[in-house]
Design an enzyme around this catalytic site. Structure first.
Site, mmCIF file in Angstrom:
data_model
loop_
_atom_site.group_PDB
_atom_site.id
_atom_site.type_symbol
_atom_site.label_atom_id
_atom_site.label_comp_id
_atom_site.label_asym_id
_atom_site.label_seq_id
_atom_site.Cartn_x
_atom_site.Cartn_y
_atom_site.Cartn_z
ATOM 1 N N ARG A 1 -90.988 -19.660 -40.349
ATOM 2 C CA ARG A 1 -91.361 -18.165 -40.625
ATOM 3 C C ARG A 1 -92.388 -18.104 -41.846
ATOM 4 N NH1 ARG A 1 -86.210 -19.406 -40.259
ATOM 5 N NH2 ARG A 1 -84.987 -18.501 -38.454
ATOM 6 N N LYS B 1 -90.098 -6.426 -30.293
ATOM 7 C CA LYS B 1 -88.785 -6.089 -30.879
ATOM 8 C C LYS B 1 -88.798 -5.885 -32.496
ATOM 9 C CE LYS B 1 -84.231 -7.295 -32.035
ATOM 10 N NZ LYS B 1 -83.226 -8.390 -32.346
ATOM 11 N N ASP C 1 -83.481 -5.971 -27.559
ATOM 12 C CA ASP C 1 -83.023 -7.464 -27.025
ATOM 13 C C ASP C 1 -82.069 -7.286 -26.185
ATOM 14 O OD1 ASP C 1 -80.532 -6.427 -28.148
ATOM 15 O OD2 ASP C 1 -80.882 -7.422 -30.030
#
Length: 331
Positions: free
Chosen positions: A177, A222, A241
């Protein structure tokens, strides 16, 4: 929900665990913007105290943060007329409303949440704050029978992240990330900073807002809709989701997935549109109430027939997956 100032010197008990996860079921302590607040729920109102930062304007700030300009009861009543199942949930779980979070904090936090669990997300964001945020104050905590303290830091700004590198963030435990945080920081800096995100609040097209957000590194549809719903006033954004798809398939349209094996962009929009067509007034809020009801921590307050229905659906889904897996293996 009403927010009032807490004048009592007993407003702060000894908190346990960590900021905003710190509570005794009635009191929550943590940072919001440039303040550290103690927020305490009572049977009739919500009380607050400013522990650090400016006191002036705090009530108005919290009213905006909790979006108290939007009365919840009329929405519950309207949604209940459109969905008998939601009507049962509304009676069992009152008070679920959408917050208006700071866009930059919301965006980076959801990037960290991707494919992650709550303890790891909490640890990542704590390290992120401690390294690039500003120290605000220490609060006392109880660790077993021992007294200790917890340091509270503000959320980093784009300026404080200017010299952060991917290696630095990886060393903090952000893993893959890290490159998303750096990529998003860089694009935000060239796009106008947090002001760019704040300007999206005035866009009344939630699809257009999603399209803008997915340009950023590490942000899919999302996460984009989560950021849009929880920080950019996009009340019709529907974060989809597999759990939300299950709600749509079970309660609204069992054919919504069609022959697709995953949530393609077409299926994603189709699922969202099911909620938007059923709840034309703040569909994202209604979706969040339905989502909350699926969480294990709320099962105890739901009607028994609803819990039974949820269990039967879950069992059916598991049987279908096992059947498909067997057929694929035999084929």
């Amino acid at each position: 929900m009403v927010v009032e100032t807490e004048e009592s010197p007993d407003a702060i008990n000894s908190p346990r665990q960590s900021a905003w996860g710190t509570h005794d079921a009635k009191e929550w302590i943590g940072p919001l913007g440039d303040r550290v607040l103690s927020i305490k729920e009572t049977p009739t109102t919500t009380l607050f105290r400013v522990l650090h930062g400016p006191t002036e304007g705090t009530k108005e700030y919290l009213q905006q943060y909790f979006r108290l300009e939007t009365p919840l009861s009329p929405l519950y009543e309207e949604w209940s007329k459109a969905d008998k199942r939601l009507k049962k949930i509304a009676a069992a779980i009152p008070g679920v409303r959408i917050l208006r979070q700071a866009p930059l904090e919301c965006m980076f936090s959801f990037i960290c949440s991707s494919n992650n669990n709550i303890p790891r997300i909490t640890k990542m964001l704590s390290s992120f704050r401690e390294t690039y945020g500003s120290f605000m104050m220490d609060i006392p905590i109880q660790a077993g029978n021992d007294d200790d303290s917890l340091s509270i830091y503000s959320f980093p700004t784009l300026d404080s992240l200017a010299n952060a590198s991917e290696d630095d963030l990886r060393a903090m435990g952000l893993g893959y990330r890290a490159k998303f945080i750096i990529g998003t920081r860089d694009l935000l800096q060239t796009s106008g900073g947090e002001e760019f995100l704040l300007n999206l609040r005035s866009n009344d097209d939630c699809q257009a807002v999603q399209d803008e957000l997915i340009k950023f590194s590490g942000i899919g549809r999302k996460v984009a809709d989560c950021v849009a719903l929880f920080s950019l006033d996009q009340d019709d954004s529907i974060p989809v989701d597999i759990h939300v798809q299950h709600i749509a398939s079970r309660d609204y349209d069992p054919t919504v997935l069609g022959q697709a094996k995953s949530l393609t962009p077409t299926i994603y929009k189709r699922v969202g549109d099911l909620f938007r067509s059923r709840f034309p007034n703040r569909a994202g809020w209604a979706h969040s109430l339905l989502f909350v009801a699926e969480l294990p921590s709320f099962r105890s307050v739901l009607p028994l027939d609803m819990v039974k229905e949820m269990d039967e659906w879950k069992k059916h889904e598991q049987e279908q997956k096992a059947k498909q897996k067997k057929e694929k293996k035999e084929g």
